[in-house]
Structure formats: C-alpha cells, structure tokens
Scaffold this active site. Structure first.
Site, PDB file in Angstrom:
ATOM      1  N   ASP A  35      37.817  52.630  40.227  1.00  0.00           N
ATOM      2  CA  ASP A  35      37.671  51.601  41.254  1.00  0.00           C
ATOM      3  C   ASP A  35      39.025  51.294  41.897  1.00  0.00           C
ATOM      4  O   ASP A  35      39.757  50.419  41.452  1.00  0.00           O
ATOM      5  CB  ASP A  35      37.082  50.329  40.647  1.00  0.00           C
ATOM      6  N   LYS A  49      38.899  50.896  45.282  1.00  0.00           N
ATOM      7  CA  LYS A  49      38.409  50.341  46.549  1.00  0.00           C
ATOM      8  C   LYS A  49      39.105  51.028  47.725  1.00  0.00           C
ATOM      9  O   LYS A  49      39.777  50.407  48.542  1.00  0.00           O
ATOM     10  CB  LYS A  49      38.580  48.825  46.588  1.00  0.00           C
ATOM     11  N   ASP A  66      40.762  54.207  53.607  1.00  0.00           N
ATOM     12  CA  ASP A  66      41.725  55.010  54.355  1.00  0.00           C
ATOM     13  C   ASP A  66      40.956  56.046  55.165  1.00  0.00           C
ATOM     14  O   ASP A  66      39.731  56.075  55.149  1.00  0.00           O
ATOM     15  CB  ASP A  66      42.702  55.681  53.383  1.00  0.00           C
ATOM     16  N   GLY A  88      29.642  37.411  34.018  1.00  0.00           N
ATOM     17  CA  GLY A  88      30.477  36.701  33.044  1.00  0.00           C
ATOM     18  C   GLY A  88      31.502  35.820  33.716  1.00  0.00           C
ATOM     19  O   GLY A  88      31.176  34.731  34.202  1.00  0.00           O
ATOM     20  N   ALA A  89      32.743  36.282  33.791  1.00  0.00           N
ATOM     21  CA  ALA A  89      33.836  35.455  34.303  1.00  0.00           C
ATOM     22  C   ALA A  89      33.627  35.008  35.746  1.00  0.00           C
ATOM     23  O   ALA A  89      34.130  33.967  36.159  1.00  0.00           O
ATOM     24  CB  ALA A  89      35.165  36.208  34.185  1.00  0.00           C
ATOM     25  N   GLN A  90      32.865  35.789  36.529  1.00  0.00           N
ATOM     26  CA  GLN A  90      32.646  35.439  37.929  1.00  0.00           C
ATOM     27  C   GLN A  90      31.294  34.776  38.172  1.00  0.00           C
ATOM     28  O   GLN A  90      30.866  34.641  39.311  1.00  0.00           O
ATOM     29  CB  GLN A  90      32.805  36.673  38.807  1.00  0.00           C
TER      30      GLN A  90
END
EC number: 4.1.1.23
Length: 199
Positions: free
Chosen positions: A56, A58, A61, A155-157
């Site tokens: 990943d 992202k 280009d 989870g965290a998000q």
C-alpha cells in the site's frame, strides 16, 4: 482462515512477529510506507513467505512510473499494490492493482467516489472504507462479484469487526487493533468473504 488482511504498520521486528503468529489465521498482510522506508523491499520478500502481501503505497503518478513500481513490488513477492483511483483514467486495467475509491477519513474523494467505482471492476478490486459500511454496500452493488473489495478502517478508525464483510467486502484490513492484541482475530470467526476467497 479469517477474511482479514493485517496492516503491518509497525517496525520490522514486530511486523515479522505478528505475521508469523497470524500466518495461519488470516488471508494476508498489507505493507505500507512505514516498513518500506525502514527496510526497502526486504519486508515484502520476508513477509510474502508467510502469506499473501498487498503493498500500500497509494500510488499516484503517470502510468510509466506506476507500472515500474508495481513490477518491483510484485517481483519482490507481493500479489498486488494499491493506487489512487483518481489516476485510473490513465491506467491500463491491471489485475495487480487495487483502486482506492474512498478514504477512511474525509477527503475530496467524498464528492466523487461513486464515479470511480465502475472503473475498479477493470482492476483487481476496490479499496472502500470499512468504517463506512454503507459505502461498501454501494460499491458491491455496482461491482457485483466482478472484483474484490478490501476495507480498511477497522478498529482504531471506528469500523467494527465484521461490519464491512456483512456489507459486502471480501476482506477487512486491520492494523493497530490486531497489532495491539493479536488474539482479537477470533472476532472474525465464522465470517466469510462475500465473493472472493483470495486477496
């Protein structure tokens, strides 16, 4: 095997330990900038021996550069890479690329992600936010089972384990939540991918 991709957003030593611990429990692993900047392509080579790896970065280009990067990570052992959906019009369809159609946090994608979803069907699949199950459901409605859906943000998000799968995702991407406590993998017991059995 649970429909989980573990995001190894930690140092290499911890990433290898988690991958070894969960290799029989999960569909694969996601490696991002954190590990690549720490150790180059070595984490991809080492972790791909323990399971499937998505890289990943992202990518955003021109096609020439994107293709070169994808070639390098695949040669190192990854199955595929994630690219920003915004560049999709310039890319040739490629089964080694997941298109990011919407982020897990507010961005300009929020205004245009629906335009990107049909294009994801020409690639390996779509990355849609697991902390927004309604988005996942809409992506699945458009794509049917023509492409995979992988969903971060669990989870965290704020995404709850299993919600994205139930909404239509094939795999949930989980990082800190499992890195902090690998035994939480049991929360995905009895869940199955919606359409695809491999990442």
């Amino acid at each position: 095997m649970r429909p989980v991709i573990v995001a190894l957003d930690t140092d290499l030593k911890r990433a290898l330990s988690i991958a070894e611990q969960l290799r029989e429990e999960v569909a694969g692993f996601k490696i991002g900038w954190d590990l690549v900047l720490e150790a180059g392509l070595d984490p991809i080579r080492r972790i791909s021996k323990l399971g499937q790896v998505i890289v990943d970065l992202k990518l955003a280009d021109i096609p020439y550069v994107v293709n070169r990067v994808v070639n390098k990570v695949v040669e190192a052992g990854a199955c595929c890479a994630i690219a920003h959906g915004l560049i999709a019009p310039s890319l040739e369809p490629d089964q080694r690329i997941y298109l990011l159609v919407r982020m897990t946090t507010p961005t300009l994608y929020d205004d245009l992600w629906r335009q990107l979803v049909p294009t994801a069907g020409k690639f390996r699949g779509a990355v849609a936010p697991g902390n927004a199950p309604s988005t996942v459901a809409e992506v699945r409605k458009v794509l049917g089972c023509s492409a995979r859906i992988i969903s971060p943000g669990i989870g965290a998000q704020g995404g709850k384990p299993g919600d994205a799968i139930r909404a239509g995702a094939d795999f949930e991407i989980v990082g800190r939540y499992l890195i902090e406590e690998p035994s939480r993998i049991s929360q995905w017991d009895k869940l199955k991918p919606t359409c695809w059995n491999s990442i």
